[in-house]
Design an enzyme around this catalytic site. Sequence first.
Site, PDB file in Angstrom:
ATOM      1  N   CYS A   1      31.946 -25.525 -35.170  1.00 31.78           N
ATOM      2  CA  CYS A   1      30.818 -25.684 -34.249  1.00 31.78           C
ATOM      3  C   CYS A   1      30.472 -24.324 -33.640  1.00 31.78           C
ATOM      4  CB  CYS A   1      31.203 -26.697 -33.169  1.00 31.78           C
ATOM      5  SG  CYS A   1      30.042 -26.792 -31.807  1.00 31.78           S
TER       6      CYS A   1
ATOM      7  N   CYS B   1      30.042 -24.331 -29.873  1.00 30.47           N
ATOM      8  CA  CYS B   1      31.271 -24.441 -29.065  1.00 30.47           C
ATOM      9  C   CYS B   1      32.110 -23.166 -29.149  1.00 30.47           C
ATOM     10  CB  CYS B   1      32.148 -25.597 -29.540  1.00 30.47           C
ATOM     11  SG  CYS B   1      31.258 -27.046 -30.102  1.00 30.47           S
ATOM     12  N   ASP B   2      32.241 -22.602 -30.335  1.00 29.11           N
ATOM     13  CA  ASP B   2      33.232 -21.540 -30.542  1.00 29.11           C
ATOM     14  C   ASP B   2      32.636 -20.168 -30.832  1.00 29.11           C
ATOM     15  OD1 ASP B   2      35.326 -23.373 -30.265  1.00 29.11           O
ATOM     16  OD2 ASP B   2      35.065 -24.056 -32.325  1.00 29.11           O
TER      17      ASP B   2
END
Length: 309
Positions: A136, A139-140
């Site tokens: 993701c 997210c990361d």
Amino acid sequence: MGQSHIYDMIVIGGGPGGYTAALYAARAGLDVLVLEKLSAGGQMALTGEIDNYPGYENGIDGFTLGERMQRQAERFGARTEYAQVERADLVSSPKVLETSEGPYYGKTVVLATGAGHRELGVENEEALTGRGVAYCAACDGMRYKGRTVVVVGGGNSAVADALALSRIARKVILVHRRDTLRASKVYHEPLRKAGNIAFCWNKTVTELLHEQTVTGVRLKDVNTGEETVVACDGVFISVGRKPATELVQGQLELDRSGYIAADETTRTSLPGVYAVGDVRTKLVRQVVTAVADGAAAVHMAEEYLAGGV
Ligand code: NAP
């Protein structure tokens, strides 16, 4: 409300399909509960910028759109419980959902559980997740500020991830097993303009090279079999989605790809059970098609509750 209460409709999953079902149900006077394990928006909440949802001429981020959908449904009386559904008995009457917060009962159930990421299936993938392997970008991505990342895949998600990462990372290398992208044309020009995105066509990842964390990938040319090594700090795997159907295995008919078999009526193989959004068989998985499903499910559920099918 006591948990022995029987809702007219329980929606599992608070993404766009789920909250649209809740909105339509609440407006139709149905007593509706949404069970959501984390927060509104589902996969959409992980999307930085949504430019193809009508009505937002300047785009909107997915998290905000998810919250707005929730508040809109709740304005008409839909309720949300934050609970993980652990088991579902969809055959009994009423239908029973065993959750982390106890059981819930519904006359009808709308499955809006969406789809999660698909693994690449390469050795050490699981062990290296969080240590260089990610699924993701939203997210990361920030972990790779100023570094080099590989993105694997050629669909809309891979390309959207590559573009998002190009604004954070020093260099992005898109690895795709064909010589053309599956992603929509709308992405092609921004990709070309990005300046720091390189392409490795006709290549598959055969090995994740690592010490404590990922240091590179070994690639194989699908035509010649030639192997090359690409050094990188992270690998974002974006090779499609896997429908979240664990709850319904053995109870509902699935299609050959594992999605819940349901046409645009959203009716499944069990009466009173509807599947909306990414979890059902469909041609185009988009926010607009998920919300359309939510409306269709309520239409069908109203007929069912009135004694039809
Ligand atoms: P997708 O469209 O199914 O694309 C998956 C990509 O991964 C394909 O290019 C596929 O290659 C490749 N792939 C699959 N297995 C692989 C493997 N083992 N090794 C290497 N490559 C592999 O999936 P998605 O991009 O996750 O999108 C899912 C759905 O969400 C789609 O309907 C998409 O349109 C939608 N979506 C839309 C947007 C948007 O409109 N902005 C954004 C994100 C997602 P092949 O091409 O060779 O099959």
